[in-house]
Design a protein around this motif. Structure first.
Motif, PDB file in Angstrom:
ATOM      1  N   ILE A 182     -20.430 -16.930   0.444  1.00  0.00           N
ATOM      2  CA  ILE A 182     -20.005 -17.172   1.904  1.00  0.00           C
ATOM      3  C   ILE A 182     -20.373 -18.534   2.025  1.00  0.00           C
ATOM      4  O   ILE A 182     -18.949 -19.169   2.524  1.00  0.00           O
ATOM      5  N   LYS A 235     -14.888 -21.925   3.582  1.00  0.00           N
ATOM      6  CA  LYS A 235     -13.501 -22.871   2.850  1.00  0.00           C
ATOM      7  C   LYS A 235     -14.126 -23.944   1.944  1.00  0.00           C
ATOM      8  O   LYS A 235     -13.049 -24.942   1.547  1.00  0.00           O
ATOM      9  N   THR A 295     -16.362 -18.186   1.072  1.00  0.00           N
ATOM     10  CA  THR A 295     -15.209 -17.360   2.170  1.00  0.00           C
ATOM     11  C   THR A 295     -14.911 -17.932   3.854  1.00  0.00           C
ATOM     12  O   THR A 295     -14.303 -18.341   4.114  1.00  0.00           O
ATOM     13  N   LYS A 296     -16.581 -17.991   3.437  1.00  0.00           N
ATOM     14  CA  LYS A 296     -17.190 -18.458   5.495  1.00  0.00           C
ATOM     15  C   LYS A 296     -16.537 -20.359   5.421  1.00  0.00           C
ATOM     16  O   LYS A 296     -15.851 -20.232   6.285  1.00  0.00           O
TER      17      LYS A 296
END
Length: 449
Positions: free
Chosen positions: A178, A184, A181-182
């Motif tokens: 998380i 960054k 990917t979310k």
């Protein structure tokens, strides 16, 4: 097979054989056991690292995460074995139920915010997933409350603790995913921070002391933890059964357009599996005695216990003795491989290629093996190191490196030539050569120990 994989495999094989020829201590049971244990540990860790590297990422926290998970497993086992198993199962069910309900609430909140921003309603699949999370969470809580007064056997605590440690590691990996990917965040920063945090948390939880299973799990979980669930010959027996099953599957359910190839490889796998079963089962030909230990679990009126199989003293080393006879099929299959390669080169008229890829490598392997035996007699039991003051030490070490290098080059040239030819017979013979070479090497080890 990929040439790089083949090269690495041959490099490992020649290093093992050469080291075993130079020093008998390499094939001692204690050394082999340590090698297999640590190779297995880092191999399992490497499986996860491969997925990260293939996707172009990096993970620096794997070792620290394994350490933290191990600490939690041992501490949970030692702590929960004193409490009723029903309360331990109830804790896991409450944990799963609470997490499912929290995920459902978070999903509903996220959909509400997205609906206000884009006027997009919740789809039917999303409603089904949210309903499933809510229903699953409620069911877990109801089961946790209902199971509180039930008498559950104590062995259930072990799989519950294993599940808890796996779930903990899964949540840490999900947290990393998380953040990367979310949010960054760079994978290097996330995993480096995880490395420091998990290592510090492990030391704090364990109070800078070694955590262990104690003596309560000597005949159950500890055998898996230290890599001694059964004997090495029994593992080879299982490997032979697996080879036979694989051969039957390939011969019967292989691709129709490659029927001849699949049947050939199926027959080869059946042959190799039968050899492995014959050799490994020879330990039990004179009979065996089974003694039972602690009870692992109770199923109705039946008890599943640990057991130990004892065989007569004269039968223990029989598999290793039989493996030494692998040198005869090894020489025959190697001769067949060289004859097949020579015949193909002769029929195509490529005498120069035969000299480069068959004749020269064969001579190089023979000379290198002879040199290794001579060097072994020259060195004797002496430990050859750079710190030695003997002026002949440098020459001894150089001779070892040259002989090993010549053997590696010879084996690599023969194997790569057989693989590049796409000739089925040569590939089969190469596989048989590798199989009997490994068996022959194992024959010099104390595999029964």
């Amino acid at each position: 097979m990929n040439n790089k994989i083949t090269g690495i495999l041959l490099l490992l094989l020649y290093v093992c054989i050469t080291t075993a020829l130079l020093n008998d201590a390499f094939i001692g049971p204690f050394n082999l056991q340590n090698l297999l244990r640590y190779v297995s540990l880092f191999g399992i860790i490497g499986i996860g690292a491969v997925f990260v590297i293939i996707t172009g990422g990096i993970d620096l926290s794997i070792g620290s995460m394994v350490g933290l998970t191990g600490c939690i497993l041992t501490m949970t086992l030692n702590g929960w074995m004193e409490s009723p198993a029903a309360s331990n199962v109830g804790f896991i069910l409450k944990f799963l139920g609470s997490e499912s309900l929290l995920l459902a609430v978070a999903w509903i909140g996220w959909r509400v915010i997205r609906a206000r921003q884009s006027d997009r309603r919740t789809t039917r699949p999303e409603k089904i997933w949210i309903s499933g999370l809510i229903g699953g969470g409620l069911v877990c809580w109801i089961m946790a409350l209902a199971i509180a007064g039930v008498n559950i056997p104590s062995w259930v605590t072990i799989p519950v603790c294993l599940f808890l440690s796996f779930a903990f590691a899964l949540h840490l990996g999900l947290l990393h995913g998380i953040l990367i990917t979310k949010l960054k965040l760079p994978p290097f920063v996330v995993t480096l921070c995880g490395l420091m945090c998990y290592r510090g948390l492990s030391r704090w939880l364990a109070n800078d002391s070694t955590q262990g299973f104690g003596t309560k799990y000597d005949e159950s979980l500890r055998l898996l933890a230290i890599g001694k669930p059964c004997t090495a010959t029994f593992i080879l027996l299982l490997g032979g059964i697996a080879l036979i099953a694989w051969g039957l599957w390939r011969a019967v359910f292989g691709q129709p357009e490659q029927r001849r190839t699949n049947r050939t490889w199926g027959a080869v796998l059946l042959f190799l599996g039968a050899i492995l079963i014959l050799v490994s089962s020879s330990k039990y030909w004179d009979g065996w005695t089974t003694t039972y230990g602690k009870t692992l679990l109770t199923l109705g009126s039946a008890e599943v216990k640990t057991w130990n199989v004892s065989v007569p003293q004269d039968s223990i080393a029989r598999p290793a003795q039989w493996m030494k006879y692998s040198v005869y099929p090894l020489v025959l299959s190697l001769a067949g491989l060289l004859i097949s390669m020579s015949r193909r080169q002769w029929l195509t008229g490529h005498l120069k290629n035969w000299m480069l890829h068959v004749g020269l490598p064969t001579v190089l392997c023979g000379v290198s093996l002879g040199a290794i035996y001579r060097i072994k007699n020259w060195i004797g039991d002496e430990a050859v190191t750079f710190s030695s003051s003997d002026p002949q030490t440098l020459w001894k070490m150089l001779s070892v490196f040259v002989a090993m290098g010549g053997l590696m080059v010879g084996i690599s040239l023969i194997a790569s030539t057989a693989l590049r030819s796409k000739n089925l017979a040569e590939q089969v013979l190469l596989t048989i050569v590798a199989f009997f070479a490994v068996l022959w090497l194992l024959g010099f080890t104390a595999i029964h120990n």
